[in-house]
Scaffold this motif. Structure first.
Motif, short mmCIF file in Angstrom:
data_model
loop_
_atom_site.label_atom_id
_atom_site.label_comp_id
_atom_site.label_asym_id
_atom_site.label_seq_id
_atom_site.Cartn_x
_atom_site.Cartn_y
_atom_site.Cartn_z
N LEU A 105 -48.66 -124.16 5.00
CA LEU A 105 -50.18 -123.81 5.73
C LEU A 105 -49.45 -122.98 6.79
O LEU A 105 -50.43 -121.70 6.80
CB LEU A 105 -50.70 -125.41 6.41
CG LEU A 105 -51.52 -126.01 5.53
CD1 LEU A 105 -52.35 -127.05 6.11
CD2 LEU A 105 -52.59 -125.31 5.11
N PHE A 118 -55.47 -121.67 9.18
CA PHE A 118 -54.33 -122.03 8.25
C PHE A 118 -52.80 -122.64 9.94
O PHE A 118 -51.94 -123.36 8.98
CB PHE A 118 -53.44 -120.79 7.58
CG PHE A 118 -54.20 -121.37 6.72
CD1 PHE A 118 -53.76 -121.82 5.97
CD2 PHE A 118 -55.11 -120.46 6.15
CE1 PHE A 118 -54.60 -121.65 4.41
CE2 PHE A 118 -56.01 -120.42 4.91
CZ PHE A 118 -55.30 -120.77 3.71
N THR A 136 -60.32 -117.62 9.52
CA THR A 136 -59.25 -118.24 8.54
C THR A 136 -57.81 -118.45 8.88
O THR A 136 -57.37 -120.08 8.67
CB THR A 136 -59.49 -117.62 7.21
OG1 THR A 136 -60.79 -117.17 6.87
CG2 THR A 136 -59.36 -118.82 5.96
N GLY A 137 -57.88 -117.46 9.10
CA GLY A 137 -56.02 -117.14 9.26
C GLY A 137 -55.40 -118.23 10.48
O GLY A 137 -54.85 -119.50 10.77
N GLN A 190 -61.92 -113.48 7.92
CA GLN A 190 -60.86 -113.38 8.11
C GLN A 190 -59.64 -114.18 9.10
O GLN A 190 -58.53 -115.20 8.77
CB GLN A 190 -60.37 -111.92 7.08
CG GLN A 190 -59.39 -111.54 5.98
CD GLN A 190 -58.08 -111.36 6.26
OE1 GLN A 190 -57.95 -111.05 6.80
NE2 GLN A 190 -58.37 -111.70 5.14
N SER A 191 -60.18 -113.64 10.21
CA SER A 191 -58.76 -114.18 11.24
C SER A 191 -59.18 -115.61 11.93
O SER A 191 -58.52 -116.44 11.89
CB SER A 191 -58.87 -113.11 13.05
OG SER A 191 -60.35 -113.12 12.76
N PHE A 227 -53.02 -113.30 6.91
CA PHE A 227 -53.90 -113.30 7.53
C PHE A 227 -53.45 -112.89 8.58
O PHE A 227 -53.03 -112.84 9.39
CB PHE A 227 -55.18 -114.78 7.99
CG PHE A 227 -55.38 -115.20 7.13
CD1 PHE A 227 -56.70 -114.90 6.13
CD2 PHE A 227 -54.73 -116.69 6.35
CE1 PHE A 227 -57.34 -115.43 5.04
CE2 PHE A 227 -55.18 -117.27 5.21
CZ PHE A 227 -55.97 -116.77 4.30
N HIS A 228 -54.63 -111.56 9.36
CA HIS A 228 -54.84 -111.02 10.23
C HIS A 228 -55.32 -111.37 11.08
O HIS A 228 -56.51 -111.71 11.60
CB HIS A 228 -54.84 -109.12 10.92
CG HIS A 228 -52.95 -108.97 9.92
ND1 HIS A 228 -52.48 -108.71 9.94
CD2 HIS A 228 -54.22 -108.67 8.22
CE1 HIS A 228 -52.02 -108.07 8.72
NE2 HIS A 228 -52.72 -107.56 8.07
N PHE A 229 -54.85 -112.16 12.43
CA PHE A 229 -55.51 -112.26 13.80
C PHE A 229 -55.03 -111.94 15.26
O PHE A 229 -53.20 -111.96 15.07
CB PHE A 229 -55.80 -113.79 13.77
CG PHE A 229 -54.44 -114.78 13.45
CD1 PHE A 229 -53.83 -115.41 14.56
CD2 PHE A 229 -54.10 -115.00 11.75
CE1 PHE A 229 -52.54 -116.09 14.38
CE2 PHE A 229 -52.82 -116.07 11.93
CZ PHE A 229 -52.28 -116.41 13.03
N PRO A 230 -55.82 -112.02 16.18
CA PRO A 230 -55.46 -111.57 17.53
C PRO A 230 -54.46 -112.79 17.73
O PRO A 230 -54.16 -113.72 17.58
CB PRO A 230 -56.94 -111.97 18.66
CG PRO A 230 -57.11 -112.14 17.35
CD PRO A 230 -57.40 -112.45 15.97
N GLY A 290 -50.74 -119.36 6.95
CA GLY A 290 -51.95 -118.69 7.44
C GLY A 290 -50.76 -117.01 8.21
O GLY A 290 -51.41 -115.55 8.22
#
Lengths: 305, 323
Positions: free
Chosen positions: B117, A35, A31-32, A28-29, B125-128, B121
């Protein structure tokens, strides 16, 4: 052999769920990040690196030769010293910008709140008025403003008829002079306040009618419900608008500082190094204006966004 | 004596409330005075606001003789379109319209693509480091563009983007175009408002992230495309200062040509010397400058009239107000 294949078959069955659960989150992260990767690339290439280059060049004397390419000579703080103490054009322009923005922005915000509140009333022809006041969002440009200004499009004095009728209504000559001299300024400020009007109107439309009904049943007049309901509800947006307006004014094409920086690039005695130092100082001035206006409007906001 | 006073008082007590209600409004309905004041203030502001445009329009329809005539104030003596014909030639239309539309259109499409895009994103989405991204987005919005004039010039030169469309499209594609941070935030808000269930269902049915984005998320945020499209297009149309710097004068849009209208008008005069003769209307005046200005904003105004319905309606959905 047999035990090995057995192990091989068994092991994935146990590990697989764990593995997929772990990878789902990291997938998930990833893919984020995929993006937003265009933005990351753009940020590094067109923001972080240029920023570094600007800081770098501001401490150098830059010259360009057709054979040698770009040459940089370390001069320390000399560029900054020249801007601040030796040459006056930037200091004067920056002071003007500082004072002007501090004075204009509160007026723009006040004007746009008033117009937004009026546009939010139940009146006929609301659509036409909205159409009118949002027009600058689309058509406002430096060239338009410049042409309107230089050829007298924004001043009342070019028009005898309006002047005459003003003299008819208002006997005092000084008051008429005041009106005509303020007129140009108000035109400009109104043209700048299209986006704040938009933002305030959008937030006004979100206030539910029931609050006003409840207030009026309790005996509140429209006047007091404006101060007690409308204003507190739109107040958190004031700081948003402040930032927007300051950024807009700072980047607007008729702003003289931008052309000072641009001209310095081609000025033989100044070149890129001096221009870079100018732009850094300018950014600091702008950030200071934003900080002052932001904190003076933000601290009173109850929601504290 | 006191009897009369008492009578008047009673009279006022009986008739005052309806009168007051009519004039000032009570409780829920607004009174006449209130309404009239609203109209008056809006009309005054509207007039002040519209004054330059009206003045430009009426002046641009005047011949040079009308301009110097003191008796002509607003209405020209005859409908006079020569100013438009002359500036039409001087601004190299309609070719320059096509150039500008292509330039602004290509840049806007790139901005829409990249901000959709990135906004998706950020919304889904969760990302650090997400908070850092937001902080940097805000920072890129606040910092003046002047800070990057010079290094960008060098970078574009190195990448071979200077003087062609790439100087606008490449930064736009990577989310660093004009006002890109704002557009990313608009898309972010719109994508956040879509119910997550839809995308989860698509995910369970085996759609990948890109496919979910393309088939589920994009069709849900139509208004965002209108807002960003129109606003972006107008920004790229109007921007001349930096664009002319990066494009190095190789591509000239209508507003850029407007900047040196006086010289190019001189060129038109020189080219058609036979017609000119002693005709005073061929000399450059504010009427020509205004005609040029109106020609340069006309396409945007038409665009605005077409899309205004969606534009105004969907503004409160943007959530610029929410953050």
């Amino acid at each position: 052999m047999i035990t090995e294949t057995k192990k091989g078959k068994v092991e994935p069955k146990i590990i697989k769920p764990v593995k997929t659960r772990l990878s789902l989150k990291s997938k998930q992260s990833w893919t984020g990040i995929l993006f937003i990767s265009p933005w990351i690339i753009g940020f590094l290439a067109f923001f972080a690196y240029p920023l570094y280059r600007t800081v770098f060049m501001s401490f150098h004397n830059v010259s360009f030769g057709l054979k040698t390419g770009w040459r940089y000579k370390w001069v320390g703080m000399e560029n900054y010293q020249r801007i601040m103490f030796e040459e006056t054009d930037f200091v004067v322009a920056a002071q003007n910008f500082f004072v002007q923005t501090l004075l204009y922005v509160p007026v723009i915000i006040a004007l746009s709140i008033i117009i937004a509140v009026l546009l939010n009333q139940k009146i006929k022809g609301k659509i036409i008025f909205r159409l009118l006041f949002f027009l600058p969002v689309i058509i406002l440009s430096g060239k338009l403003m410049e042409n309107m200004d230089t050829y007298g499009g924004m001043s009342l004095t070019a028009n005898e008829f309006i002047l005459e009728s003003l003299y008819m209504i208002i006997p005092s000559k000084d008051v008429v002079l005041l009106i005509t001299s303020l007129f140009e300024l108000i035109v400009q400020l109104l043209w700048f306040s299209a986006v704040p009007i938009l933002i305030f109107l959008a937030s006004l439309q979100k206030i539910s009618k029931e609050i006003y009904e409840a207030a009026s049943i309790d005996g509140a007049s429209p006047w007091s419900s404006f101060w007690k309901i409308t204003l507190p509800m739109v107040y958190p947006l004031v700081s948003v608008c402040v930032i927007y307006v300051v950024v807009f004014l700072a980047n607007f094409e008729t702003n003289p500082i931008n052309s000072i920086i641009m001209q310095s690039k081609y000025d033989g005695s100044r070149r890129e190094g001096y221009a870079s130092a100018l732009s850094i100082l300018y950014s600091l001035v702008q950030l200071a204006v934003i900080a002052i206006l932001y904190y003076s409007t933000h601290s009173r906001s109850t929601k504290g966004r | 004596m006191s009897d009369i006073v008492m009578r008047i008082k009673r009279h006022i007590q009986v008739y005052q409330p309806p009168m007051k209600k009519f004039l000032f409004g009570m409780q829920i309905s607004d009174g006449m005075v209130y309404k009239a004041a609203t109209y008056l203030v809006l009309t005054i502001f509207g007039f002040i606001f519209l004054y330059p445009l009206l003045y430009m329009l009426s002046t641009s329809l005047m011949s040079n003789l009308d301009l110097v005539d003191n008796t002509v104030e607003w209405l020209p003596t005859s409908l006079y379109t020569f100013n438009y014909e002359a500036t039409w030639k001087a601004l190299k239309m309609p070719g320059s319209y096509v150039t500008t539309i292509l330039l602004a259109g290509a840049s806007t499409l790139s901005v829409i693509l990249s901000s959709a895009l990135v906004g998706y994103g950020l919304a889904r989405f969760h990302f650090p480091g997400k908070k850092l991204v937001f902080a940097l987005l805000l920072f890129t919005f606040i910092v003046p563009k002047a800070l990057f004039f010079i290094p960008k010039f060098q970078i574009f030169m190195q990448l071979g983007l200077k003087g062609n469309l790439g100087a606008l499209v490449v930064p736009a594609l990577t989310g660093q175009g004009e006002q890109a941070a704002l557009f990313i935030l608009i898309f972010y808000q719109f994508f956040r408002m879509i119910p997550k269930v839809l995308e989860e269902a698509a995910c369970i049915d085996g759609a990948g992230a890109i496919r979910t984005f393309w088939n589920i998320a994009i069709p849900m945020v139509g208004p965002a495309f209108i807002i960003v499209g129109v606003y972006g297009f107008s920004i790229y149309w109007n921007e001349t200062f930096l664009t002319s710097f990066y494009l190095d004068g190789k591509i000239q849009t209508v507003p850029m040509l407007l900047g040196n209208l006086q010289e190019s008008f001189g060129g038109v005069v020189a080219a058609s010397k036979k017609e000119v003769g002693n005709n005073p209307n061929w000399s450059f005046s504010e009427a020509k400058a205004f005609a040029g200005t109106i020609l340069s904003i006309a396409p945007l105004a038409i665009l605005y009239l077409i899309v205004q319905r969606w534009f105004v309606q969907s503004i409160d959905k943007t959530g610029i107000t929410g953050e």
